[in-house]
Design a protein around this motif. Structure first.
Motif, mmCIF file in Angstrom:
data_model
loop_
_atom_site.group_PDB
_atom_site.id
_atom_site.type_symbol
_atom_site.label_atom_id
_atom_site.label_comp_id
_atom_site.label_asym_id
_atom_site.label_seq_id
_atom_site.Cartn_x
_atom_site.Cartn_y
_atom_site.Cartn_z
ATOM 1 N N UNK A 201 45.450 51.312 44.532
ATOM 2 C CA UNK A 201 45.228 50.226 45.501
ATOM 3 C C UNK A 201 43.925 49.473 45.252
ATOM 4 N N UNK A 202 42.889 50.201 44.851
ATOM 5 C CA UNK A 202 41.608 49.533 44.616
ATOM 6 C C UNK A 202 41.699 48.586 43.432
ATOM 7 N N UNK A 203 42.366 49.008 42.378
ATOM 8 C CA UNK A 203 42.517 48.145 41.211
ATOM 9 C C UNK A 203 43.384 46.936 41.557
ATOM 10 N N UNK A 204 44.442 47.155 42.327
ATOM 11 C CA UNK A 204 45.330 46.058 42.731
ATOM 12 C C UNK A 204 44.561 45.003 43.509
ATOM 13 N N UNK A 205 43.721 45.454 44.466
ATOM 14 C CA UNK A 205 42.963 44.501 45.258
ATOM 15 C C UNK A 205 41.852 43.833 44.485
ATOM 16 N N UNK A 206 41.174 44.583 43.644
ATOM 17 C CA UNK A 206 40.015 44.042 42.929
ATOM 18 C C UNK A 206 40.404 43.022 41.873
ATOM 19 N N UNK A 207 41.523 43.239 41.193
ATOM 20 C CA UNK A 207 41.942 42.349 40.104
ATOM 21 C C UNK A 207 42.987 41.331 40.530
ATOM 22 N N UNK A 208 43.293 41.265 41.841
ATOM 23 C CA UNK A 208 44.267 40.289 42.343
ATOM 24 C C UNK A 208 45.627 40.456 41.670
ATOM 25 N N UNK A 209 46.070 41.711 41.579
ATOM 26 C CA UNK A 209 47.353 41.975 40.918
ATOM 27 C C UNK A 209 48.551 41.640 41.797
ATOM 28 N N UNK A 210 48.344 41.565 43.124
ATOM 29 C CA UNK A 210 49.477 41.307 44.015
ATOM 30 C C UNK A 210 50.112 39.945 43.724
ATOM 31 N N UNK A 211 49.354 38.833 43.768
ATOM 32 C CA UNK A 211 50.018 37.543 43.477
ATOM 33 C C UNK A 211 50.560 37.460 42.058
ATOM 34 N N UNK A 212 49.908 38.131 41.114
ATOM 35 C CA UNK A 212 50.397 38.102 39.728
ATOM 36 C C UNK A 212 51.763 38.754 39.620
ATOM 37 N N UNK A 213 51.880 39.994 40.109
ATOM 38 C CA UNK A 213 53.139 40.727 39.946
ATOM 39 C C UNK A 213 54.219 40.197 40.889
#
Length: 822
Positions: A55-67
């Motif tokens: 979750x920390x990596x997802x939030x820090x690197x903005x992976x949600x809008x990407x994926x």
């Protein structure tokens, strides 16, 4: 795969099943504790890989809008959920609660096999199927692998490359056919295209794979039943699997996309063809006419096909004939004026309708007993529904016939259901292959849309991408303080000499975005998503495999946890150092995987040295970076405003510097520069806090900015002034170097043009002289026998002179070649 860590300095959390190991502040422990940690880590690393980023990596690197954007390119629900599972937001495989409403009216599949046993027709395969189904548990599908090694990442990218080739050829063929109006002359077997289920233009419109019944079978075999609609869905699913296998078996697919063809080949074609033969055309869709939809254009139902099953068709024809006979009899009764006067509608008449399988008419309460048998009552109590005495016998016959039809339908449905139950594991396996292919093509389609490239994957901890475009910013068109900017491409590079990159520069200039770009590229490469770039480069992009990615971005202070901003950052850094110490200790274990010990870690630290007194913060930050660099496999990218850290690159060869650039704002009269969001390597940048303050909204009073400038210029001369002087000097040197580089490039292009012109002129001169020489040779041969010596001598002298000139031209060409102008 470990991609995030707990913050407490005395406890480190590993991904996968969570374990806690007490460690001291340097990652040490007692000998027994150390052996336990090593053993636990061994167990951890040989366990199944993680199926989602932390979750920390997802939030820090903005992976949600990407994926989420990548998932929009899938054509199956399974594929979409698999992509979203990477960020922990994939939906459950099936909404069981929704489908189990009204389950009391369903027929249990278990009764299918129980009935077969009663008749003595149950097979060992059926019993084995039930045992297998009872032992299985449906889990969320995961068809996008997070690579555990460089070879896995490269292999996954190879599949995406194959899918890209298929999509590009398909788009090319469609454009050609659209422009020319003629179909491609290649045969279907020679043309490479996307699989039949995949639609490039679908863009996230799939809500169901029509396989919800399959999950019910695999999870709840004792209470699930298949209705006619489910049988039709099963036929379509099996047909899709056959088509996918056929697509993978085409010569063009095997030749140009062998990896994906292998996945399609895992579908059990023989079993699916046998099942499809039984299911094909077994269900038909029929229109349902009603008062609200008399033509049946909007209402329909599913039923077993009488043409497929002759016995059922015969019974339905009998039902149809009997219904016609009943309707004729009813119409004759209604034409009787005496009977019609006793209806609720009186002499105006009333229509007959079907009520629970009986043909009835609305009758007054006091007349009901005399006209027939009451089959129901109206809601207002003014009347009742009566089946006339004259058609009761035919009604009984119709009811018996319908019961016989229902029994026949049950037998057929039970037979088809038993076939599907036995094939359920094979169907599930095939659907997973389809979803796997879907996710591959989704990533390829995303890459085509974003002009993505597939990088080389190495194992040395290097990153090199020219003109990298942040995919999230490119989608949203990056905005900052009421000014809209197009996404600026940057070069992200970390070579053999650069193990730690320190980015400095102005507030709001894009330092954090640049730092995140390194981590985002590394994360994208682990799941084989093409890297977006502004334009293709002649130099191959490279993103090496990083097993661990650590990110510390933003203010992580916690009131409930009693952590200040500084402590939160230090706790995170302590966890990273402990992890690196453990990896170093594991590298000495003789039975531990060398690949794990040699894998690299990428560590991203934002605003390093902040959150406390500048001098103390800088000292802590430098000590942390130096400690991290003691690990040969660590790579760091950090941002800072600390002058001490900015100067670190000049004192320690392990560290390199870069800065985000500023430029003069020609559109406004402001004396402050604005950020360009470009990254310049080998330079350090000032924070330009006053420039950032001048761009805030709402604007600060001009007096505040002037007073701040006065305080800054009149303050004590210290390291800040010294570093600003150095930065200004370096910036001037950089601008001069860029100017010199542009001039050198202009000179090189001029020389290239001169070379081309000179060579072309020399060739034209030589060709012209060659024609003259051939002409004079002809004249010489003609005059050779002439008695006039003077004419012969003249021609000879002319030829000699001409050959001398030609030799001179050749010497000039050789001179040009020696100077590199060939």
């Amino acid at each position: 795969i470990a991609l995030g860590w707990g913050k407490a300095p005395a406890t480190m959390f590993l991904f996968g099943p969570r374990h806690e190991f007490p460690l001291n502040s340097r990652g040490g422990s007692t000998s027994t504790g150390s052996r336990c940690v090593v053993q636990a880590l061994r167990n951890e690393y040989v366990s199944p890989p993680n199926l989602s980023f932390s979750p920390k990596l997802v939030g820090s690197l903005d992976l949600v809008p990407l994926l989420e954007e990548v998932s929009q390119y899938t054509s199956t629900r399974r594929g979409r959920d698999a992509v979203l599972t990477l960020i922990g937001s994939g939906t459950s495989h099936v909404s069981l609660d929704k489908r189990r409403n009204g389950e009391s009216r369903r027929k249990s599949i278990a009764s299918v096999l129980d009935l077969a046993r009663d008749k003595g027709t149950a097979t060992a395969d059926e019993a084995a199927a039930l045992r297998e189904l009872r032992s299985r548990t449906v889990k969320s599908d995961h068809h996008v692998k997070i690579a555990q090694s460089a070879s896995e990442a490269a292999a996954e990218y190879a599949l995406v490359r194959e899918a890209t080739t298929a999509l590009e050829r398909g788009e090319r063929d469609r454009k050609h056919e659209k422009m020319s109006g003629n179909k491609i002359s290649e045969t279907e077997d020679d043309r490479l295209s996307a699989p039949p289920f995949y639609e490039y233009s679908n863009h996230g419109k799939v809500d169901s794979d029509d396989d919800e019944w399959l999950a019910d079978i695999l999870s709840y075999d004792r209470s699930v039943s298949l209705e006619a609609e489910h049988l039709l869905q099963a036929e379509q699913v099996v047909k899709r699997l056959i088509q996918t296998n056929d697509w993978g078996s085409k010569p063009s697919t095997k030749r140009l996309a062998p990896g994906i063809a292998g996945i399609a080949g895992e579908i059990d074609l023989a079993a699916m063809e046998a099942l499809h033969k039984e299911l094909e055309n077994s269900v038909q869709v029929v229109r349902v006419r009603s008062l609200s939809d008399p033509t049946g254009t909007r209402s329909f139902s599913f039923r077993l096909n009488g043409s497929k099953f002759p016995s059922l068709g015969l019974l339905r024809r009998k039902e149809k004939d009997l219904m016609k006979d009943l309707n004729d009899s009813m119409q004759e009764i209604l034409r009787n004026k005496s009977f019609a006067s006793k209806l609720l509608g009186g002499n105006k008449g009333s229509d007959a309708f079907d009520l629970h399988g009986r043909l009835v008419v609305p009758v007054k309460m006091d007349e009901a007993d005399a006209l027939g048998v009451i089959r129901g009552y109206s809601k207002n109590g003014n009347g009742c529904y009566v089946e006339p005495k004259a058609i009761i016998e035919k009604g009984d016959e119709l009811k018996g016939l319908r019961a016989e039809i229902e029994t026949q339908e049950n037998v057929i449905a039970q037979h088809l259901g038993s076939l599907i139950v036995r094939s359920a594991p094979i169907i599930e396996s095939g659907m997973r292959c389809v979803a796997r292919i879907d996710t591959i093509f989704a990533r390829a389609a995303y890459g085509m849309t974003m002009r993505g490239i597939i990088p080389h994957i190495g194992e040395e901890g290097l990153i090199s991408i020219n003109d990298f475009i942040h995919p999230v910013l490119a989608k949203k068109q990056y905005q900052i303080v009421e000014m809209s900017h197009k996404t600026i491409p940057i070069d992200i590079a970390m070579d053999e000499r650069c193990r730690s990159l320190i980015i400095s520069g102005p507030n709001g200039g894009g330092k954090t975005v640049a730092m995140k770009s390194f981590g985002l590229a590394a994360a994208m490469s682990k799941v084989a998503i093409p890297i977006p770039v502004y334009r293709q480069s002649t130099q191959e992009a490279r993103v090496d495999f990083f097993r661990d990615i650590f990110v510390e971005v933003g203010d992580q202070q916690s009131v409930t946890g009693g952590e200040s901003t500084l402590m939160a950052r230090l706790n995170a850094c302590a966890s990273v150092i402990q992890k690196l110490d453990l990896q170093s200790s594991l590298s000495t274990a003789d039975d531990f995987s060398s690949n794990r010990a040699e894998s690299h870690s990428l560590i991203l630290l934002d605003e390093l040295g902040g959150g406390t007194e500048p001098e103390a913060g800088s000292a802590l930050a430098q000590a942390i970076l130096e400690t991290i660099m003691e690990s040969d496999n660590a790579r760091t990218v950090s941002t800072t405003h600390s002058p001490q850290l900015k100067a670190l690159a000049f004192n320690d060869e392990r560290f390199h510097c870069a800065s985000v650039l500023l430029d003069v704002d020609h559109e406004s009269k402001s004396e402050y520069k604005i950020p360009t969001f470009k990254l310049a390597y080998g330079s350090i940048g000032d924070s330009y806090a006053l420039g950032a303050a001048s761009r805030c909204a709402p604007s600060l009073p001009e007096g505040v900015l002037r007073r701040a400038a006065d305080i800054l210029s009149g303050g004590e001369k210290g390291s800040g002034d010294f570093m600003r002087a150095i930065g200004s000097s370096l910036e001037k040197e950089r601008e001069a170097a860029e100017l010199s580089a542009r001039k050198a490039e202009d000179l090189r292009q001029d020389a290239h043009r001169c070379r081309g012109a000179t060579v072309s002129l020399a060739r034209a001169y030589e060709e012209h002289l060659g024609r003259l020489e051939r002409r004079l040779d002809t004249i010489y041969n003609d005059l050779r026998d002439d008695e006039t010596y003077n004419s012969y001598d003249l021609v000879g002298d002319t030829l000699a002179e001409l050959r001398h000139v030609r030799k001179k031209v050749k010497n000039q060409q050789e001179l040009l070649a020696e100077r590199g102008l060939k």
